[in-house]
Design a protein around this motif. Structure first.
Motif, short mmCIF file in Angstrom:
data_model
loop_
_atom_site.label_atom_id
_atom_site.label_comp_id
_atom_site.label_asym_id
_atom_site.label_seq_id
_atom_site.Cartn_x
_atom_site.Cartn_y
_atom_site.Cartn_z
N ARG A 75 -3.88 16.43 17.56
CA ARG A 75 -3.42 16.58 18.76
C ARG A 75 -2.47 17.13 18.21
NH1 ARG A 75 -4.43 10.99 19.16
NH2 ARG A 75 -3.34 10.44 17.46
N ASN A 93 1.03 7.97 24.16
CA ASN A 93 0.23 8.56 25.13
C ASN A 93 -0.98 8.68 24.26
OD1 ASN A 93 -1.12 10.34 26.73
ND2 ASN A 93 -1.50 11.94 25.69
N LEU A 94 -1.86 6.94 24.85
CA LEU A 94 -2.57 6.22 24.46
C LEU A 94 -3.95 6.56 25.74
CD1 LEU A 94 -1.27 3.93 23.06
CD2 LEU A 94 -2.52 5.36 21.65
N PRO A 95 -4.61 6.27 24.59
CA PRO A 95 -6.36 6.33 25.79
C PRO A 95 -6.60 4.79 26.52
CG PRO A 95 -7.22 5.04 23.22
CD PRO A 95 -5.27 5.83 23.21
N SER A 100 -9.97 8.56 28.44
CA SER A 100 -8.57 9.05 29.07
C SER A 100 -7.70 8.76 28.79
CB SER A 100 -9.00 9.62 30.39
OG SER A 100 -8.94 8.26 31.06
N GLN A 101 -6.77 9.65 28.43
CA GLN A 101 -5.58 8.95 28.24
C GLN A 101 -4.33 9.26 28.94
OE1 GLN A 101 -3.89 11.28 24.79
NE2 GLN A 101 -4.97 9.86 23.29
N SER A 103 -0.55 9.04 29.46
CA SER A 103 1.40 8.92 28.73
C SER A 103 1.81 7.42 30.29
CB SER A 103 1.87 10.27 28.32
OG SER A 103 2.58 10.72 30.06
N VAL A 171 -3.48 0.44 27.80
CA VAL A 171 -3.87 1.28 27.26
C VAL A 171 -3.93 0.78 25.93
CG1 VAL A 171 -2.85 3.37 27.90
CG2 VAL A 171 -1.49 2.65 26.55
N ASP A 173 -3.43 1.64 20.86
CA ASP A 173 -3.79 2.14 19.67
C ASP A 173 -5.02 1.32 19.15
OD1 ASP A 173 -2.50 2.82 17.80
OD2 ASP A 173 -0.56 2.55 18.07
#
Length: 220
Positions: A75, A93-95, A100-101, A103, A171, A173
């Motif tokens: 990244r 900005n996480l999956p 998919s990510q 933000s 999302v 982490d």
């Protein structure tokens, strides 16, 4: 590190690797330098004690560490290609569930009020919190409310089973309790909630669950 690298197959190396300070591991699984220490001990234990449960557990930790640190490195390499955008908060900005990510900046500042929630589904209070959030979301979604929920669960499967039933943005982490994002937001206990106004400015950290409704009403 002296104990670890001089004899990574030793009990002393294993003991050193899992020392804690204030309840947190001294060696950070998601730090590139510390990741090498996990890798050294994991490799040695896998070679000398391949059937030991400790060896298998350590190997899984090392592989997870390598995966996350490599992803972080990749990244960083792509940052030069990212178009700059001025925002009034620390971006996240996480999956999502499908990998998919998404933000925080992509859903804020577009006329919506955004409630940012750091949580963990495996806690006793999570179910009650999500019921409260669902009532609020159903009440204000049509008026411009969005929820961006950041999970710190370390169990990916458990998180997916709960997140799939939530109507808002979920999302996760993978750094879990070692989340650098949570640290930047000064999250020291869960749940933690923050509000962004319609222009994308961080306006408030919500200290009490029972004030969420009133706090959102003011921004809407």
């Amino acid at each position: 590190r002296r104990f670890i690298y001089s004899a990574p197959m030793s009990t002393a190396a294993y003991f050193a690797l899992f020392q804690k300070v204030d309840g947190l591991l001294f060696f950070d699984l998601y730090d590139r330098t510390d990741s090498k220490s996990f890798g050294a001990v994991a490799t040695s234990y896998d070679h000398f004690y391949p059937e030991s449960p400790r060896s298998k557990h350590l190997k899984n930790l090392a592989l997870q560490s390598i995966k996350v640190t490599r992803a972080a490195r990749d990244r960083q390499m792509d940052l030069s290609k990212v178009e700059a955008k001025e925002i009034g908060f620390l971006d996240i900005n996480l999956p999502t569930l499908d990998g998919s990510q998404i933000s925080l900046s992509s859903v804020s500042g577009e006329g919506k009020v955004v409630l940012v929630n750091f949580t963990a589904y495996q806690t006793e209070w999570s179910g009650e919190l999500n019921i409260t959030l669902r009532d609020i979301y159903n009440k204000y979604k049509g008026k411009g409310l969005e929820i961006y929920q950041v999970s710190l669960d370390n169990d990916l499967h458990y998180w997916k089973n709960v997140a799939v039933n939530q109507p808002w943005i979920c999302v996760r982490d993978p750094e879990s309790v070692y989340s650098q994002i949570a640290a930047l937001y000064n999250v020291k206990k869960l749940p933690a909630l923050f509000l962004l106004d319609r222009k994308g400015n961080m306006t408030k950290r919500i200290d009490a669950i029972n004030t969420i409704d009133a706090d959102i009403q003011k921004l809407l």
